[in-house]
Design a protein around this motif. Structure first.
Motif, short mmCIF file in Angstrom:
data_model
loop_
_atom_site.label_atom_id
_atom_site.label_comp_id
_atom_site.label_asym_id
_atom_site.label_seq_id
_atom_site.Cartn_x
_atom_site.Cartn_y
_atom_site.Cartn_z
N LEU A 119 0.93 -1.21 0.05
CA LEU A 119 0.06 0.03 0.06
C LEU A 119 0.89 1.29 -0.04
CD1 LEU A 119 -2.87 -1.00 2.53
CD2 LEU A 119 -3.22 -0.16 0.20
N ALA A 120 1.98 1.24 0.93
CA ALA A 120 2.88 2.62 1.02
C ALA A 120 3.38 2.54 -0.38
CB ALA A 120 3.97 2.07 1.94
N GLU A 121 4.21 1.48 -1.09
CA GLU A 121 4.68 1.81 -2.44
C GLU A 121 3.66 2.12 -3.41
OE1 GLU A 121 7.92 1.09 -3.06
OE2 GLU A 121 8.17 0.96 -0.95
N SER A 122 2.61 1.73 -3.58
CA SER A 122 1.41 2.01 -4.38
C SER A 122 1.00 3.60 -4.19
CB SER A 122 0.25 1.25 -4.37
OG SER A 122 -0.47 1.62 -5.27
N PHE A 123 0.93 3.99 -3.07
CA PHE A 123 0.55 5.29 -2.86
C PHE A 123 1.61 6.44 -3.17
CE2 PHE A 123 -2.85 4.33 0.05
CZ PHE A 123 -4.14 5.14 -0.34
N ILE A 124 3.15 5.92 -3.05
CA ILE A 124 4.13 7.11 -3.43
C ILE A 124 3.72 7.21 -5.00
CG2 ILE A 124 6.81 6.94 -4.05
CD1 ILE A 124 7.23 5.29 -1.67
N ASN A 125 3.66 6.22 -5.74
CA ASN A 125 3.36 6.42 -7.20
C ASN A 125 2.13 7.36 -7.09
OD1 ASN A 125 3.56 5.94 -10.09
ND2 ASN A 125 1.47 4.85 -9.79
N GLU A 126 0.89 7.14 -6.68
CA GLU A 126 -0.28 7.84 -6.96
C GLU A 126 -0.31 9.16 -6.68
OE1 GLU A 126 -2.47 6.59 -8.82
OE2 GLU A 126 -1.70 4.41 -8.70
N LEU A 127 0.30 9.28 -5.32
CA LEU A 127 0.49 11.13 -4.88
C LEU A 127 1.53 11.52 -5.71
CD1 LEU A 127 1.08 10.41 -1.08
CD2 LEU A 127 -1.03 10.92 -1.88
#
Length: 212
Positions: A119-127
């Motif tokens: 989740l943390a890795e995916s949020f880095i990309n989305e933000l």
């Protein structure tokens, strides 16, 4: 004149038969009285599926399974990032956001797993995609080149760079039940602890099963 009346009657009967190709014959819903093109009648039956055909059709998951789900983890985090962006409208986010692992909602809030890390890795990309400033605090500030490869990341505090000017932290909690995981995300001002934005989504088991 009589022949004309007979001809009209025949035409009306033919039109009536054409408009309704079958009528009820008995109480059996599968048996009906059908008309041929020449005006004669015969007993016909609705097509009945054999039990084998029914079994094969209902066992086909793409046709009858209601548990199918076509969203991946990145699509959920994309939706959540969009909701976070809605919340921060009017707030100038000019300092870096660091994204921490999502943790289990327990008494310690210190336990995570593969889902929390992804989740943390995916949020880095989305933000990053929605234009918010993101910093990766796991960068060492140097390259560790050795026989195993070339590495820029670390989870060893002594190896990490201390030059990150953290403005906000994005993190959240996970609560699992029999159907999946409820994810709560928060964007928090790192200096004041004020929650600037939040979002919540339920991840069904069909999405998370391939990630664990």
């Amino acid at each position: 004149m009589l022949q004309t009346k007979k001809l009209v009657s025949i035409l009306l009967l033919t039109a009536s038969l054409g408009a309704c190709s079958s009528i009820e014959l008995t109480q059996d819903s599968n048996k009906r009285l059908c008309a041929k093109d020449d005006g004669t009648f015969y007993t016909c039956q609705d097509m009945v599926l054999q039990q084998k055909e029914i079994t094969e059709a209902t066992s086909h998951p793409s046709l009858f399974t209601t548990d199918l789900h076509f969203n991946g983890l990145d699509e959920y985090t994309e939706q959540m990032a969009a909701e976070l962006q809605q919340d921060v409208r009017g707030i100038e986010v000019d300092q870096a956001i660091v994204v921490a692992s999502f943790v289990n909602l327990d008494s310690s809030l210190q336990n995570t797993n593969t889902i929390g890390i992804q989740l943390a890795e995916s949020f880095i990309n989305e933000l990053q995609q929605i234009g918010l400033p993101v910093s990766d605090h796991k960068i060492m500030g140097k390259l560790d080149v050795n026989g195993r490869g070339d590495f820029a990341f670390s989870r060893d505090m002594e190896q990490l760079s201390n030059n990150v000017n953290i403005g906000y932290v994005l993190t959240g909690t996970m609560l699992q039940n029999s159907r999946g995981i409820l994810v709560n995300a928060r964007l928090i001002n790192f200096k004041t602890n004020v929650v600037a934005a939040s979002s919540s989504k339920f991840l069904p088991n069909v999405v998370i099963s391939n990630l664990m």
